[in-house]
Design an enzyme around this catalytic site. Sequence first.
Site, PDB file in Angstrom:
ATOM      1  CG  ASN A  18       0.788  -3.037  -0.793  1.00 52.97           C
ATOM      2  OD1 ASN A  18       1.160  -4.038  -1.076  1.00 52.97           O
ATOM      3  ND2 ASN A  18       0.394  -1.937  -1.030  1.00 52.97           N
ATOM      4  CG  HIS A  35      -0.972  -1.238  -9.346  1.00 50.39           C
ATOM      5  ND1 HIS A  35      -2.210  -1.953  -8.861  1.00 50.39           N
ATOM      6  CD2 HIS A  35      -0.021  -1.802  -8.489  1.00 50.39           C
ATOM      7  CE1 HIS A  35      -1.991  -2.461  -7.700  1.00 50.39           C
ATOM      8  NE2 HIS A  35      -0.603  -2.441  -7.606  1.00 50.39           N
ATOM      9  CB  SER A  53      -7.214   1.170   3.507  1.00 50.27           C
ATOM     10  OG  SER A  53      -8.407   1.881   4.167  1.00 50.27           O
ATOM     11  CG  ASP A  84       5.536  -6.573  -6.562  1.00 48.49           C
ATOM     12  OD1 ASP A  84       5.613  -7.523  -7.576  1.00 48.49           O
ATOM     13  OD2 ASP A  84       4.535  -6.795  -5.757  1.00 48.49           O
ATOM     14  CG  HIS A 106      -3.009  -5.650  -4.346  1.00 50.60           C
ATOM     15  ND1 HIS A 106      -2.510  -5.040  -3.395  1.00 50.60           N
ATOM     16  CD2 HIS A 106      -2.069  -5.150  -5.627  1.00 50.60           C
ATOM     17  CE1 HIS A 106      -1.423  -4.279  -3.579  1.00 50.60           C
ATOM     18  NE2 HIS A 106      -1.292  -4.378  -4.870  1.00 50.60           N
ATOM     19  CG  HIS A 117      -2.276   2.118  -7.307  1.00 51.68           C
ATOM     20  ND1 HIS A 117      -1.878   3.265  -6.585  1.00 51.68           N
ATOM     21  CD2 HIS A 117      -1.406   1.351  -6.777  1.00 51.68           C
ATOM     22  CE1 HIS A 117      -0.983   2.890  -5.565  1.00 51.68           C
ATOM     23  NE2 HIS A 117      -0.598   1.824  -5.853  1.00 51.68           N
ATOM     24  N   GLY A 118      -5.081   3.020  -5.785  1.00 50.66           N
ATOM     25  CA  GLY A 118      -5.552   2.553  -4.575  1.00 50.66           C
ATOM     26  C   GLY A 118      -5.878   3.926  -3.534  1.00 50.66           C
ATOM     27  CB  SER A 140     -12.226  -2.060  -3.508  1.00 52.41           C
ATOM     28  OG  SER A 140     -11.337  -2.483  -2.546  1.00 52.41           O
ATOM     29  CB  CYS A 175       2.422  -4.714  -8.288  1.00 53.07           C
ATOM     30  SG  CYS A 175       1.505  -4.983  -6.594  1.00 53.07           S
TER      31      CYS A 175
END
Lengths: 135, 482
Positions: free
Chosen positions: B204, B330, B381, B97, B236, B405-406, B386, B100
């Site tokens: 996601n 990312h 999640s 991706d 996202h 990134h997460g 966030s 992304c």
Amino acid sequence: MKERGFKEVPHTADWALQVWAPDLSGLFHSAAQGMVSLMGVELHPDSLSAHFFSLKNSDPESLLVAFLSELLFITQEQNQGFAHLALAIDGPVLHAALSTAPVMRIDKEIKAVTYHNLDIHWDGDRYTATITFDV
Amino acid sequence: MELKAVRKISDYEWEIPVDYRPDMRVPVRLFASRDMLESSLEDLSLDQAVNAATLPGLVGHVVVMPDMHQGYGFPIGGVAATRYPDGVISPGAIGYDINCGVRLLGSQIRLEEAEPFLEDLAIALDHYCPSGVGKQGHLSLTQAELDAVCREGSRWALKKGMASEQDLRRTEEEGRIEGADPAKISQRARQRGINQLGTLGSGNHFIEVDVVEQVFDPEAAAVMGLEEGMLTLLIHCGSRGLGHQVCSDYVQLLQPAVKRYQIKLPDRELVCAPMNSPEGEDYMAAMRAAANFAFCNRQVLAHYARQAFEEVLAGKVKNWHLHQVYDLAHNIGKVETHRVGGEDVRVCVHRKGATRAFGPGAPGIPVEYSKTGQPVFVPGSMGTASWVLVGTEGSMERSFGSSCHGAGRVMSRSRAKKEVRGERLRNELQAEGIHIRAGSMAGLAEEAPQAYKDVDDVVKAVQGAGIAKKVARLRPVVVIKG
């Protein structure tokens, strides 16, 4: 004829599938069935049509990646899933004949078939491989 | 790998030395707490980082972020810089991706004002922003328009009235990477992309309305236009089928190049070619075209989200406008200059599940962020917080201007599906006041909060390591999942 099959193996972020079969075309067949099972593909019960393709690649792993990628494209982009599949592998060349039907539902998209640790090997009894899919 | 192979540098920084394995070219530097490091030993993320450290032309060290987890070939949360132009570029170290990324829009809409309309907003966002497997968008491009999107990125959307100059200025690379060549992407990639501009996809990917729950850095938050109690919008997603196909094509096409350039790899998914080789140049031009498609995709989705906000909130709240805070990638490979061994070196920074996090004064960030550092977004999640962070001098010095990134997965998708019922999870989140729209209950279960690390711990680790700094914490109130 020894059995062929597939099972999902744990992977933190993506999906991984262990496949096995007594011959190479059976292994590819198992991989195709396992992949659509992971995706949760449901087909329209009628409206079967025929679909053929051939692929050539330098090694069995590359051929497997190319074959599954082709099926992914047909399923996700052309909205046709396979109900029946016949395969013939002759050295670097694969011929596939599919009976396809329109896809009614897909639970989960697969982005790509990867080469990650992909190694088709004969364990003395059957061919096995573990395929990782990016989801 | 065992813990004893890892050397402690500080509470949040660790190293796997270059002599851990004979084929390593550089060390691996990990930014994580001890607990996170120990839990990372439960999957193959560190082994994959060591594999990544074998790529030809690497400089400095391979970096791994606290949200690291096992990927395919290269770990998610990994950063690797190769010397430009003779080092390698690796499609597998960027991911399928391509570009992304995450975009954050801010607003002056108070949660209390909007609360009665959140369900309507969820319905409108779901309607305007198509999501789900293979979903086609409201736009159908001609081949010439697709070429223009791949060359111009977000600037194409500006010409079509779907962006503002400020949107572009507040996008990494201003929404357009130089050197993109749509002629280097396959017909199949074109076919997949032509109807997917302005779509979210599945997995996601999400659109989320959040409220700014707490501000930690008032100065930086003010520059970004973020205030406690106000709504924001997070998007996202990436380059959709077009990007997936570009990566799939080049992972195959580059396999012979590995032999041609006598490169030895521990995993074929790390396939690569020198950047100054014909194969490397072709991939970079194609990857940049896909990256521009992704920038434009998020821009079009932002335009649709603005339409949804206007439809639902116009006349009901004082100001329903959404302003761009920033948009960043990312999953990408970027040619940048970094200080390595006391010298400025041109490198290609591969970021896979890692965010650019340029610090104060760094080139290439909007002038209004030059004092604070570039905004960095860390989506948690589903249903959890966030974060908005900024890059620091530390990220420039130690992580090639990169941060996390997460939240990072800890549980396999198959286990998540066994342990979590999608319908029940949706009901639980709705009981917490989160309005949810999801394409599939199985997909919802896979993305359950318990399948991820605690994003607050991840952020604590990057702040503790000095490679990012907290600005604000966001709490979701509407979630649209593909």
